[in-house]
Design a protein around this motif. Structure first.
Motif, PDB file in Angstrom:
ATOM      1  N   SER A   1       0.762  -1.267  -0.116  1.00  0.00           N
ATOM      2  CA  SER A   1      -0.108   0.042  -0.069  1.00  0.00           C
ATOM      3  C   SER A   1       0.841   1.314  -0.073  1.00  0.00           C
ATOM      4  O   SER A   1       0.286   2.189  -0.064  1.00  0.00           O
ATOM      5  CB  SER A   1      -0.918   0.018   1.134  1.00  0.00           C
ATOM      6  N   VAL A   2       2.069   1.230   0.398  1.00  0.00           N
ATOM      7  CA  VAL A   2       3.108   2.103   0.484  1.00  0.00           C
ATOM      8  C   VAL A   2       4.297   1.921  -0.500  1.00  0.00           C
ATOM      9  O   VAL A   2       4.331   0.835  -0.847  1.00  0.00           O
ATOM     10  CB  VAL A   2       3.460   2.379   2.003  1.00  0.00           C
ATOM     11  N   LEU A   3       4.901   3.278  -0.757  1.00  0.00           N
ATOM     12  CA  LEU A   3       6.306   3.016  -1.371  1.00  0.00           C
ATOM     13  C   LEU A   3       7.303   2.153  -0.594  1.00  0.00           C
ATOM     14  O   LEU A   3       7.374   2.707   0.603  1.00  0.00           O
ATOM     15  CB  LEU A   3       6.758   4.431  -1.752  1.00  0.00           C
ATOM     16  N   ASN A   4       8.346   1.452  -1.195  1.00  0.00           N
ATOM     17  CA  ASN A   4       9.416   0.959  -0.425  1.00  0.00           C
ATOM     18  C   ASN A   4      10.293   2.128  -0.116  1.00  0.00           C
ATOM     19  O   ASN A   4      10.914   2.014   1.135  1.00  0.00           O
ATOM     20  CB  ASN A   4      10.167   0.242  -1.566  1.00  0.00           C
ATOM     21  N   ASP A   5      10.511   2.981  -0.740  1.00  0.00           N
ATOM     22  CA  ASP A   5      11.596   3.919  -0.285  1.00  0.00           C
ATOM     23  C   ASP A   5      11.158   5.110   0.776  1.00  0.00           C
ATOM     24  O   ASP A   5      11.907   5.716   1.287  1.00  0.00           O
ATOM     25  CB  ASP A   5      11.812   4.901  -1.826  1.00  0.00           C
ATOM     26  N   ASP A   6       9.654   5.206   0.565  1.00  0.00           N
ATOM     27  CA  ASP A   6       9.354   6.220   1.691  1.00  0.00           C
ATOM     28  C   ASP A   6       7.901   5.625   2.252  1.00  0.00           C
ATOM     29  O   ASP A   6       6.710   5.792   1.466  1.00  0.00           O
ATOM     30  CB  ASP A   6       9.095   7.361   1.340  1.00  0.00           C
ATOM     31  N   PRO A   7       7.866   4.601   3.160  1.00  0.00           N
ATOM     32  CA  PRO A   7       6.647   3.980   3.668  1.00  0.00           C
ATOM     33  C   PRO A   7       5.480   4.876   4.153  1.00  0.00           C
ATOM     34  O   PRO A   7       4.361   4.528   4.564  1.00  0.00           O
ATOM     35  CB  PRO A   7       7.204   2.958   4.951  1.00  0.00           C
TER      36      PRO A   7
END
Length: 87
Positions: free
Chosen positions: A37-43
């Motif tokens: 649901s979120v980005l790996n680089d910026d959770p």
């Protein structure tokens, strides 16, 4: 991470459609979808590729269950009402 489980078969309609990926998944009893649901680089940032919608059930009924797995801060999800809405 989101886990979505279909609890029954649907006669017609009721797909989960990922609009940006143009992927639709037909409900089938026991089928589970899992997506980040979120980005790996910026959770802390929602992964917009995972935006999805439930298509209308044309015939039958749809039962499903979902579960959100939070890697870090789960407090914000509670503030948002666990809706997945970042607005």
């Amino acid at each position: 991470m989101t886990v979505f489980l279909y609890l029954n078969d649907v006669e017609e309609g009721g797909e989960t459609h990922f609009t940006k990926l143009d992927i639709s998944v037909k409900p089938k009893k026991g089928r589970a979808l899992i997506w980040p649901s979120v980005l790996n680089d910026d959770p802390s940032m929602f992964d917009s590729r995972m935006y999805h919608e439930a298509k209308p059930v044309v015939k039958g009924v749809k039962h499903a269950a979902n579960h959100w797995i939070h890697q870090y801060n789960f407090v914000n999800a509670n503030v948002w009402g666990c809706s997945g809405s970042f607005a």
